[in-house]
Scaffold this motif. Structure first.
Motif, mmCIF file in Angstrom:
data_model
loop_
_atom_site.group_PDB
_atom_site.id
_atom_site.type_symbol
_atom_site.label_atom_id
_atom_site.label_comp_id
_atom_site.label_asym_id
_atom_site.label_seq_id
_atom_site.Cartn_x
_atom_site.Cartn_y
_atom_site.Cartn_z
ATOM 1 N N LEU A 180 0.947 1.822 -7.309
ATOM 2 C CA LEU A 180 0.295 3.092 -7.049
ATOM 3 C C LEU A 180 0.743 4.105 -8.088
ATOM 4 O O LEU A 180 1.912 4.163 -8.476
ATOM 5 N N ASN A 187 -5.384 -10.954 -3.238
ATOM 6 C CA ASN A 187 -4.364 -10.436 -4.144
ATOM 7 C C ASN A 187 -3.149 -11.360 -4.206
ATOM 8 O O ASN A 187 -2.592 -11.600 -5.281
ATOM 9 N N ASP A 236 0.809 -1.220 0.000
ATOM 10 C CA ASP A 236 0.000 0.000 0.000
ATOM 11 C C ASP A 236 0.843 1.271 0.000
ATOM 12 O O ASP A 236 0.335 2.351 0.280
ATOM 13 N N HIS A 263 -0.786 -1.773 -4.552
ATOM 14 C CA HIS A 263 -2.106 -1.907 -3.937
ATOM 15 C C HIS A 263 -2.196 -3.284 -3.286
ATOM 16 O O HIS A 263 -2.086 -4.312 -3.945
#
Length: 334
Positions: A175, A163, A145, A149
């Protein structure tokens, strides 16, 4: 895992690490080859790859040998989980490194007579970063993060699980603007520098190749990748009773005592706490702290309270990479 009595060949995964002109810090793991193809598609293949990452057959208490480009060799040995660590002063390493400071080496099994087959020619490549002496600063970045992501703030971490199990590394979304930002920081104000970039994560070493592939496929600068063992997955405290990530960051700062650093993370977990503690332990060494905002009201409020108490180091909560770039430009870093 061997099927029907057939033995999988042995392999060595050498993790990207770092060092100095006179000191080696090498890490890796000896395993049976589970034939994980990161480019394979389809949910069954992805699930099989995920199973193989965590159902590892480690090669315990086995002698290895590290080979440097100038012919020097160093003996190693794996531990009870198949890991090896070499933390040794050796000297005269800088001439072996390339233009941006990467020193190539090889690791092999040091076995005189071994019935178990070994993958390839028993030479497994690795690389170690010796940052150039003229590096203006270093960058230490989280992964989850922060540049990928992940969903660490999702309920019961379901998004993290989905994920990891069902997305190929090249399909994981970086990102927006992160890779370009990291290259700008890597090149520095002159645009021709080679400031070192270190990637530190709470993820286990089982995901090393997955994360290495993600960084490569999405064009991030090459840098050491520092993860943790599955043995500490349920507890984040390591040597010295400090969190794993803090331990790794402090090691980096202690290795390069004359280099200032930028710390980049997110506001979803404990990055703010760790980074501010690092800044307190090393006054004057942290140029700036950048924390990506996450969609979690309670966590964001807590981080804002922490930031409000910090007066010595610039700390910025950001939504986009451009905000980091603009602030870094104002500090004269790019």
């Amino acid at each position: 895992m061997a099927w029907f009595g057939k033995k999988d060949p042995l392999q060595i995964v050498a993790f990207r690490t770092y060092g100095t002109p006179d000191h080696l810090y090498v890490r890796g793991r000896a395993l049976e080859d589970e034939t994980i193809d990161l480019a394979k598609k389809g949910p069954l293949q992805l699930l099989a790859n995920s199973w193989r990452r965590f159902e590892t057959d480690e090669i315990r208490h086995t002698p290895l040998r590290l080979h440097l480009p100038d012919g020097r060799e160093v003996a190693l040995k794996t531990d009870s989980h198949g890991y090896y660590v070499l933390n040794q002063t050796l000297g005269n390493l800088a001439p072996l490194a390339g233009e941006e400071g990467w020193l190539p080496y090889e690791v092999s099994f040091d076995l005189e007579a071994e019935a178990h087959p070994i993958l390839g020619d028993n030479r497994f490549p690795g690389s170690l970063l010796i940052p150039p002496a003229n590096a203006a600063y270093g960058v230490i970045s989280d992964i989850d993060d922060t540049i990928m992501h992940t969903g660490v703030t999702s309920y019961l971490k379901w998004q993290v699980i989905a994920n990891t199990l069902f997305k190929r590394a090249e399909r994981r979304i970086p990102l927006h603007g992160a890779a370009a930002l990291y290259h700008r920081l890597h090149k520095g104000r002159s645009g021709t520098g080679a400031n070192p970039v270190f990637y530190v994560s709470h993820s286990p070493w089982n995901l090393y190749r997955y994360l290495e592939y993600f960084l490569q496929m999405n064009g991030f600068p090459k840098g050491p990748i520092l993860l943790r063992s599955m043995a500490t997955l349920l507890g984040r405290i390591v040597e010295g009773h400090i969190p794993h990530k803090e331990h790794e960051i402090l090691n980096i700062l202690n290795t390069y005592p004359d280099t200032p650093f930028i710390l980049i993370g997110d506001s979803g977990e404990r990055d703010a706490d760790i980074y501010l503690e690092v800044a307190r332990r090393h006054p004057g060494r942290i140029l700036a702290i950048y924390l990506r905002s996450v969609r979690h009201g309670r966590k964001m409020r807590r981080v804002r309270r922490l930031i409000a108490l910090e007066a010595e180091v610039p700390v910025l909560l950001v939504d986009h990479s451009d905000e980091v770039l603009e602030h870094a430009r104002g500090l004269g870093l790019v």
